[in-house]
Motif scaffolding. Structure first.
Motif, PDB file in Angstrom:
ATOM      1  N   SER A 120      -0.706  -0.821  -4.251  1.00 36.82           N
ATOM      2  CA  SER A 120      -1.575  -1.968  -4.507  1.00 36.82           C
ATOM      3  C   SER A 120      -3.041  -1.613  -4.309  1.00 36.82           C
ATOM      4  O   SER A 120      -3.921  -2.073  -5.043  1.00 36.82           O
ATOM      5  CB  SER A 120      -1.195  -3.132  -3.599  1.00 36.82           C
ATOM      6  N   THR A 121      -3.322  -0.747  -3.314  1.00 37.58           N
ATOM      7  CA  THR A 121      -4.707  -0.336  -3.055  1.00 37.58           C
ATOM      8  C   THR A 121      -5.246   0.512  -4.194  1.00 37.58           C
ATOM      9  O   THR A 121      -6.386   0.338  -4.650  1.00 37.58           O
ATOM     10  CB  THR A 121      -4.774   0.470  -1.741  1.00 37.58           C
ATOM     11  N   ILE A 122      -4.409   1.428  -4.691  1.00 38.64           N
ATOM     12  CA  ILE A 122      -4.835   2.290  -5.807  1.00 38.64           C
ATOM     13  C   ILE A 122      -5.118   1.455  -7.037  1.00 38.64           C
ATOM     14  O   ILE A 122      -6.135   1.646  -7.724  1.00 38.64           O
ATOM     15  CB  ILE A 122      -3.743   3.343  -6.103  1.00 38.64           C
ATOM     16  N   GLU A 123      -4.226   0.522  -7.349  1.00 39.67           N
ATOM     17  CA  GLU A 123      -4.423  -0.303  -8.549  1.00 39.67           C
ATOM     18  C   GLU A 123      -5.661  -1.171  -8.431  1.00 39.67           C
ATOM     19  O   GLU A 123      -6.415  -1.334  -9.387  1.00 39.67           O
ATOM     20  CB  GLU A 123      -3.199  -1.180  -8.799  1.00 39.67           C
ATOM     21  N   ARG A 124      -5.882  -1.729  -7.248  1.00 40.99           N
ATOM     22  CA  ARG A 124      -6.997  -2.667  -7.065  1.00 40.99           C
ATOM     23  C   ARG A 124      -8.353  -1.963  -7.003  1.00 40.99           C
ATOM     24  O   ARG A 124      -9.334  -2.468  -7.546  1.00 40.99           O
ATOM     25  CB  ARG A 124      -6.751  -3.475  -5.795  1.00 40.99           C
ATOM     26  N   ASN A 125      -8.388  -0.765  -6.368  1.00 37.87           N
ATOM     27  CA  ASN A 125      -9.681  -0.140  -6.097  1.00 37.87           C
ATOM     28  C   ASN A 125     -10.017   1.041  -7.003  1.00 37.87           C
ATOM     29  O   ASN A 125     -11.196   1.337  -7.216  1.00 37.87           O
ATOM     30  CB  ASN A 125      -9.736   0.336  -4.632  1.00 37.87           C
ATOM     31  N   LEU A 126      -9.014   1.709  -7.511  1.00 35.50           N
ATOM     32  CA  LEU A 126      -9.276   2.948  -8.257  1.00 35.50           C
ATOM     33  C   LEU A 126      -8.997   2.844  -9.746  1.00 35.50           C
ATOM     34  O   LEU A 126      -9.251   3.802 -10.481  1.00 35.50           O
ATOM     35  CB  LEU A 126      -8.431   4.086  -7.659  1.00 35.50           C
ATOM     36  N   SER A 158      -9.258   0.600 -13.484  1.00 32.76           N
ATOM     37  CA  SER A 158      -9.771  -0.546 -14.242  1.00 32.76           C
ATOM     38  C   SER A 158      -8.603  -1.415 -14.665  1.00 32.76           C
ATOM     39  O   SER A 158      -7.455  -0.965 -14.680  1.00 32.76           O
ATOM     40  CB  SER A 158     -10.538  -0.059 -15.469  1.00 32.76           C
ATOM     41  N   GLU A 159      -8.877  -2.660 -15.007  1.00 34.28           N
ATOM     42  CA  GLU A 159      -7.793  -3.558 -15.419  1.00 34.28           C
ATOM     43  C   GLU A 159      -7.138  -3.079 -16.706  1.00 34.28           C
ATOM     44  O   GLU A 159      -5.935  -3.228 -16.897  1.00 34.28           O
ATOM     45  CB  GLU A 159      -8.329  -4.979 -15.579  1.00 34.28           C
ATOM     46  N   SER A 166      -4.807  -0.281 -15.800  1.00 32.77           N
ATOM     47  CA  SER A 166      -3.633  -0.862 -15.145  1.00 32.77           C
ATOM     48  C   SER A 166      -2.675  -1.442 -16.173  1.00 32.77           C
ATOM     49  O   SER A 166      -1.452  -1.279 -16.055  1.00 32.77           O
ATOM     50  CB  SER A 166      -4.085  -1.950 -14.165  1.00 32.77           C
ATOM     51  N   PRO A 170       0.853  -1.196   0.000  1.00 29.41           N
ATOM     52  CA  PRO A 170       0.000   0.000   0.000  1.00 29.41           C
ATOM     53  C   PRO A 170       0.890   1.247   0.000  1.00 29.41           C
ATOM     54  O   PRO A 170       2.019   1.217   0.527  1.00 29.41           O
ATOM     55  CB  PRO A 170      -0.793  -0.129   1.310  1.00 29.41           C
TER      56      PRO A 170
END
Length: 521
Positions: A423-429, A431-432, A435, A420
């Motif tokens: 990882s939190t930004i990529e997972r929650n904010l 789209s794939e 990313s 974090p």
């Protein structure tokens, strides 16, 4: 497969690539990337063709550009001694030796299939004896005897010490000069055959010794080592096939070689055409001419030098591998093309040596490759052995340092982005798809690190420095950003290819409603 497969998987999982490898981008976006990349390659290629044609009569070109296609008035770039040796100067000698192996081995193995490996060994030993003399055979056998004796102790550290010491005697003065005196006669290929045969023999003997350490019941015989080492197609030029694979496969059924042979023949013809129109190996040796070329030309030259070296490795090993497939072996696969690379974990030009290093050094020390300090130790030891294999010198030291740094830097970045808040930004904010685009930007920068770190060994340090200055300093921001954008387009096309392969290897499950509809239909 990735040469550093476990390390590559740790990078992928840390960056979330496992989740997003099947992520698709809009087709129109991919069409745009294809168009941009195609136009850029054609543009850079046209600059190189123009520079080759206009400067063919320069003094700096006279030594390396010789008459080629007389009917078309084209001269040929003959800078690469290895390629010229295989397909021009000594083509008939090499074909004669390999053809003799195939014919002799096939006739004898049909008469006595159970003794196939012994027959291969006898022919190989005879060919080496005739070519290099009995004193050279004696030298090779003395190293084999020493390393076999060490193998009987069944201590891996002792096998490494003995093997690397033997290898060092062929790479350092005054031992290499003294041992070179054991080769009788004088002919153009003598140095190449001497050091090639000795170097690969030591690597094979070390593989045998390390595999014998793993054998729980008894020991392999000295005859097993001689059969393995004096297999002619691999003896002088490689590739290195680890003993466990050779011992297991030497009595297998025949492989289908038709497609492999046709592909390698086609590659030889393509390279021949390129050498008559693009003097990609001669131009980098002329610094005065290089300073007159555009930034795009220099970028294209650096990239094309790495692509050519991959093609050369694939073709030279491919010719030998085609013969070995006739002998029922499954040799090491060709290296992964530089065009398909964007991580250091997959970069190599000789899969045989790479497999050897991974099996006996990198994986042995690094284990599961998730600990930073253990990974650092594993890569340092791997590149230390590689440096000894290539021959210690300033250029090899620089190449080893930068590639070792690049490999570890990927792990450090992977570890950082797995924490974090990244990882939190990529997972929650994100789209794939977004990313994938952002990762593609980082991969584009990494691609040019791979190119610049390796072109200095394949060409020269001066050429690598000039390309770096032009792309990063003098060419900034226009040349720098435009080259990176084109590279980004290429990376996304590679990722798309990987996505399609992942779907073939691991198809996504069909939703229950769609599955019932298909069943009803």
């Amino acid at each position: 497969l990735s040469p550093f497969s476990a390390f590559d998987e740790s990078i992928s999982s840390s960056l979330g690539l496992t989740m997003g490898i099947k992520t698709a981008l809009p087709k129109t976006e991919l069409y745009l990337y294809t168009a941009v990349l195609s136009l850029a390659l054609l543009w850079a290629g046209s600059w190189i063709i123009e520079a080759s044609s206009e400067n063919v009569n320069r003094k700096a070109f006279r030594e390396n550009v010789k008459p080629g296609w007389h009917y078309f008035g084209r001269k040929m770039d003959v800078s690469d001694f290895e390629w010229v040796m295989w397909f021009t100067t000594f083509r008939n000698h090499i074909l004669f030796a390999l053809s003799g192996h195939v014919i002799f081995a096939k006739i004898c193995s049909m008469l006595s299939p159970k003794n196939r490996s012994l027959i291969y060994m006898l022919y190989g030993s005879l060919a080496v004896l005739i070519t290099m003399g009995w004193t050279y055979i004696t030298l090779i056998l003395s190293h084999c005897i020493i390393l076999y004796s060490v193998a009987l102790v069944k201590r891996k550290w002792l096998c490494f010490v003995a093997g690397l010491t033997s290898l060092a005697t062929f790479k350092m003065e005054p031992f290499n000069t003294w041992q070179e005196g054991f080769a009788t006669g004088s002919f153009d290929l003598q140095d190449v055959l001497f050091y090639g045969g000795c170097g690969f023999s030591i690597m094979r003997c070390m593989s045998f010794a390390l595999e014998n350490c793993e054998k729980k019941d008894g020991n392999y015989s000295f005859l097993d080592l001689i059969k393995y080492n004096f297999y002619l197609p691999f003896f002088f030029f490689g590739p290195v096939m680890t003993f466990d694979r050779f011992h297991e496969q030497v009595n297998r059924e025949m492989w289908n070689i038709t497609i492999h042979a046709l592909v390698h023949l086609g590659a030889i013809l393509v390279v021949d055409v390129f050498f008559h129109f693009l003097y990609i190996l001669t131009i980098p040796n002329d610094l005065k001419l290089l300073k007159q070329l555009s930034d795009w030309s220099l970028a294209g030259l650096a990239y094309s030098n790495l692509v050519y070296d991959w093609v050369k490795s694939a073709v030279l090993f491919g010719v030998i591998n085609t013969v070995s497939r006739l002998d029922h072996l499954d040799p090491p696969q060709p290296p992964k093309c530089i065009t398909m690379l964007y991580v250091f974990a997959e970069t190599h030009f000789d899969r045989g040596i790479n497999d050897w290093l991974c099996k006996y050094v990198y994986d042995y020390i690094g284990e599961n490759h998730d600990a930073i300090f253990k990974e650092l130790l594993a890569t340092i030891c791997t590149f230390a052995v590689t440096t000894l294999w290539l021959g210690p010198c300033e250029l090899v030291y620089i190449w080893s340092f930068f590639n070792c740094f690049g490999l570890n830097f990927e792990l450090w970045v992977a570890k950082l982005f797995s924490l974090p808040p990244f990882s939190t930004i990529e997972r929650n904010l994100m789209s794939e798809a977004m990313s994938r685009r952002i990762r593609g930007l980082f991969n584009a920068v990494n691609f040019w690190q791979i190119v610049l770190y390796n072109v200095l060994a394949l060409n020269s340090l001066d050429f690598a420095q000039l390309v770096t200055k032009r792309l990063l300093l003098k060419g900034f921001p226009l040349s720098t950003l435009s080259v990176l954008f084109v590279t980004y387009c290429g990376v996304q096309l590679i990722k798309e290819r990987e996505r399609k392969q992942a779907l073939l290897d691991d198809p996504e499950p069909v939703p229950p409603t769609e599955a019932s509809k298909q069943k009803a239909e």
